[in-house]
Structure formats: structure tokens, C-alpha cells
Design an enzyme around this catalytic site. Structure first.
Site, short mmCIF file in Angstrom:
data_model
loop_
_atom_site.label_atom_id
_atom_site.label_comp_id
_atom_site.label_asym_id
_atom_site.label_seq_id
_atom_site.Cartn_x
_atom_site.Cartn_y
_atom_site.Cartn_z
N CYS A 1 85.20 -18.10 34.95
CA CYS A 1 83.75 -17.07 34.00
C CYS A 1 83.35 -17.15 35.08
O CYS A 1 83.12 -17.40 36.35
CB CYS A 1 83.38 -18.00 33.16
SG CYS A 1 81.20 -16.90 32.54
N CYS B 1 77.68 -19.52 29.00
CA CYS B 1 76.56 -18.28 29.55
C CYS B 1 76.72 -17.27 28.39
O CYS B 1 76.02 -16.46 28.68
CB CYS B 1 76.86 -17.98 30.76
SG CYS B 1 78.53 -16.75 30.81
N CYS C 1 95.41 -21.01 30.21
CA CYS C 1 95.66 -22.38 29.31
C CYS C 1 94.19 -22.90 29.29
O CYS C 1 93.69 -23.45 30.21
CB CYS C 1 96.58 -22.78 29.80
SG CYS C 1 96.60 -24.82 29.33
N CYS D 1 81.81 -17.66 26.76
CA CYS D 1 81.99 -19.21 27.42
C CYS D 1 80.80 -19.32 27.30
O CYS D 1 79.81 -19.46 26.33
CB CYS D 1 81.39 -18.23 28.96
SG CYS D 1 80.55 -19.09 29.53
#
Ligand SMILES: [Zn+2]
Length: 138
Positions: free
Chosen positions: A103, A57, A127, A54
Site C-alpha cells: 500500500c 489505512c 495476487c 487497505c
């Protein structure tokens, strides 16, 4: 714009803090549910081995071994690297019902999941916007 703070069990930052940390495009995609233009993303044709984290984070989201070329113009994966690494949420914006992928660690918008993925594995296609990811090679 959605207030994502309630979906951020582990990481809680204000929009100002995110804005300071991210590029304009990363902020738009991950915090304002944006979509990068197809065939423009940094990782679309990345075939290196490694992990996709991510961009907000650092949470590990996807593995290169699950990446496939879907021809849609966005990095596509048939599954997340850990089942609970991402969360799914119904998104009925734009008048169509889709399943949004976020996330699980910080609530960043990543992309959407569709049911037209590879039949040999999960039949799912995650996607994902390159702008929501940070790649680390092995
Ligand atoms: Zn995150």
C-alpha cells in the site's frame, strides 16, 4: 522481520498500534509479509461491485471491475484502481525474486504481482491476500 516505518510516508504507527487494530491474520499478512492459505480468503469469490481498500489505512487499492478469476486461490486483479495506489518492491525472500505489492499510503504488504495476467488487458496479475483488503460495495 522488515522495519516498514521508512516506507510509510503518510501513516506511521507502531507495531503495537497495528496489532491492536488488526486481527492476528491481518497483522501477519500486512505487517509480517505473510500469505494466507490459498482458497481460504474472504474475497476470493466475491463478485460484488465495489472497491477494495487497505485493511490497515482505508486507502483505495483495487476496483471490482479489475478483478478476475485466476484459479490460483487468491483474489487477482489486472491493475490497481489508481496507478500510484500501490508500490512495487523487489522481494527476494524464499530464494526467488518476486515483486512485492505494498500500500503506497501505509506500507502494508498486500501480495505480489506476476506477469501472467490477462493478455487482453495488462498481462499482469496482482495476487492479493484477502486479509489485506476491506471491501466496500457500491
Ligand atoms: Zn494502507
Amino acid at each position: 522481520m522488515n522495519d516498514l516505518s521508512s516506507d510509510s510516508p503518510n501513516v506511521n504507527k507502531s507495531n503495537e498500534e497495528w496489532r491492536a487494530q488488526l486481527t492476528e491474520q491481518q497483522y501477519h499478512v500486512t505487517r509480517e509479509n505473510g500469505t494466507e492459505a490459498p482458497f481460504t480468503g474472504e474475497y476470493l469469490n466475491n463478485h460484488e461491485k465495489g472497491k477494495y481498500m487497505c485493511v490497515n489505512c482505508g486507502h483505495t487499492l483495487f476496483d471490482s471491475k479489475n478483478k478476475f478469476d485466476s484459479g490460483t486461490g487468491w483474489p487477482s486483479f489486472d491493475q490497481p484502481s489508481q496507478k500510484n495506489g500501490v508500490e512495487r518492491r523487489v522481494d527476494d525472500s524464499h530464494g526467488i525474486e518476486r515483486t512485492e505489492v505494498i500500500c503506497s499510503n501505509c506500507g502494508a504488504h498486500l501480495g505480489h504481482v506476476f506477469a501472467d495476467g490477462p493478455r487482453e488487458t495488462t498481462c499482469e496479475r496482482f495476487c492479493i491476500n484477502s486479509a489485506a483488503l476491506k471491501f466496500g460495495s457500491e
